[in-house]
Design a protein around this motif. Structure first.
Motif, PDB file in Angstrom:
ATOM      1  N   ASP A 250      34.133  54.608  -5.885  1.00  0.00           N
ATOM      2  CA  ASP A 250      34.769  54.995  -7.144  1.00  0.00           C
ATOM      3  C   ASP A 250      33.646  55.253  -8.149  1.00  0.00           C
ATOM      4  OD1 ASP A 250      36.007  55.207  -9.588  1.00  0.00           O
ATOM      5  OD2 ASP A 250      37.271  53.430  -9.343  1.00  0.00           O
ATOM      6  N   SER A 251      33.515  56.509  -8.553  1.00  0.00           N
ATOM      7  CA  SER A 251      32.374  56.883  -9.395  1.00  0.00           C
ATOM      8  C   SER A 251      32.503  56.401 -10.831  1.00  0.00           C
ATOM      9  CB  SER A 251      32.199  58.394  -9.380  1.00  0.00           C
ATOM     10  OG  SER A 251      33.359  58.990  -9.884  1.00  0.00           O
TER      11      SER A 251
ATOM     12  N   ARG B 264      38.225  71.075  -3.310  1.00  0.00           N
ATOM     13  CA  ARG B 264      37.778  72.429  -2.926  1.00  0.00           C
ATOM     14  C   ARG B 264      36.452  72.763  -3.604  1.00  0.00           C
ATOM     15  NH1 ARG B 264      43.025  75.221  -4.964  1.00  0.00           N
ATOM     16  NH2 ARG B 264      42.618  73.512  -6.399  1.00  0.00           N
ATOM     17  N   PHE B 265      36.348  72.459  -4.889  1.00  0.00           N
ATOM     18  CA  PHE B 265      35.144  72.800  -5.649  1.00  0.00           C
ATOM     19  C   PHE B 265      33.938  71.984  -5.171  1.00  0.00           C
ATOM     20  CE2 PHE B 265      32.627  72.251  -9.660  1.00  0.00           C
ATOM     21  CZ  PHE B 265      32.208  73.567  -9.764  1.00  0.00           C
TER      22      PHE B 265
ATOM     23  N   ARG C 259      39.258  62.255   2.505  1.00  0.00           N
ATOM     24  CA  ARG C 259      38.360  63.346   2.093  1.00  0.00           C
ATOM     25  C   ARG C 259      36.964  63.115   2.649  1.00  0.00           C
ATOM     26  NH1 ARG C 259      40.452  66.334  -2.715  1.00  0.00           N
ATOM     27  NH2 ARG C 259      42.431  66.934  -1.799  1.00  0.00           N
TER      28      ARG C 259
ATOM     29  N   GLY D 173      38.272  66.875 -11.415  1.00  0.00           N
ATOM     30  CA  GLY D 173      38.873  67.655 -12.492  1.00  0.00           C
ATOM     31  C   GLY D 173      40.111  67.013 -13.062  1.00  0.00           C
TER      32      GLY D 173
ATOM     33  N   LYS E 112      32.370  69.433 -13.820  1.00  0.00           N
ATOM     34  CA  LYS E 112      33.428  70.442 -13.877  1.00  0.00           C
ATOM     35  C   LYS E 112      34.430  70.050 -14.963  1.00  0.00           C
ATOM     36  CE  LYS E 112      37.608  70.875 -11.055  1.00  0.00           C
ATOM     37  NZ  LYS E 112      38.184  70.976  -9.712  1.00  0.00           N
TER      38      LYS E 112
ATOM     39  N   ASP F  25      33.454  60.283  -2.462  1.00  0.00           N
ATOM     40  CA  ASP F  25      34.846  60.451  -2.895  1.00  0.00           C
ATOM     41  C   ASP F  25      35.530  59.095  -2.832  1.00  0.00           C
ATOM     42  OD1 ASP F  25      36.699  63.269  -3.131  1.00  0.00           O
ATOM     43  OD2 ASP F  25      37.779  61.361  -2.959  1.00  0.00           O
ATOM     44  N   ILE F  26      36.512  58.924  -3.704  1.00  0.00           N
ATOM     45  CA  ILE F  26      37.271  57.675  -3.735  1.00  0.00           C
ATOM     46  C   ILE F  26      38.280  57.645  -2.581  1.00  0.00           C
ATOM     47  CG2 ILE F  26      39.162  58.512  -5.230  1.00  0.00           C
ATOM     48  CD1 ILE F  26      38.837  55.907  -6.856  1.00  0.00           C
TER      49      ILE F  26
END
Ligand code: ATP
Length: 140
Positions: A52-53, A12-13, A37, A75, A99, A32-33
């Motif tokens: 994968d960051s 969401r963020f 999404r 998060g 975040k 995004d992994i």
């Protein structure tokens, strides 16, 4: 002026930051992994990729070094968020925004090099409280 941003984590963020930047005319890379999404938000950003960051090679492969500003919007997986910030700073990204879930998480993010740590719930709570106390607000 059009700027380039990368947003890691399309929850969401992250998706809210990414789509707001994109709608304002900026170039936005969403990462995004989770493939679902990425599929869901692919039309809300300029490019959306699965990666994968926490993997330096994966971030290099998506061209992360072309971005001056990267937002780490992961998060719940605290380890992944810390590792992502560390890798991004090691890669020389100028401005890394991350975040945090809580104070301790935020302190570690600053220690590994985050330039700005945001606490979405806390920060938003403060904004709402100040807004309520502002003289222009009508009671309801
Ligand atoms: P939000 O509170 O913003 O809605 P969320 O509840 O979906 O987020 P988070 O754990 O904060 O959950 O994850 C945000 C996003 O980050 C998710 O879409 C998740 O797939 C993604 N993510 C988690 N780990 C990684 C990673 N290592 N690399 C890339 N993306 C990741």
């Amino acid at each position: 002026m059009k700027k380039q941003y990368a947003v890691i984590g399309l929850g969401r963020f992250g998706s809210s930051i990414a789509s707001t930047l994109f709608e304002a005319g900026n170039e936005v890379l969403g990462i995004d992994i989770n493939e679902e999404r990425v599929e869901k938000f692919k039309d809300c950003v300029t490019y959306a990729v699965v990666a994968d960051s926490t993997e330096e090679e994966a971030l290099k492969a998506v061209g992360i070094r072309n971005f001056d500003t990267v937002i780490v919007a992961i998060g719940n997986d605290i380890q992944a968020s810390i590792l992502a910030v560390l890798v991004l700073k090691e890669l020389g990204i100028k401005q890394v925004i991350a975040k945090a879930l809580n104070k301790r998480h935020g302190q570690v993010l600053y220690k590994v090099g985050a330039d700005w740590v945001v606490f979405p719930e806390r920060d938003m709570g403060e904004r709402v409280a100040h807004h309520l106390m502002s003289p222009n607000v009508l009671d309801f």
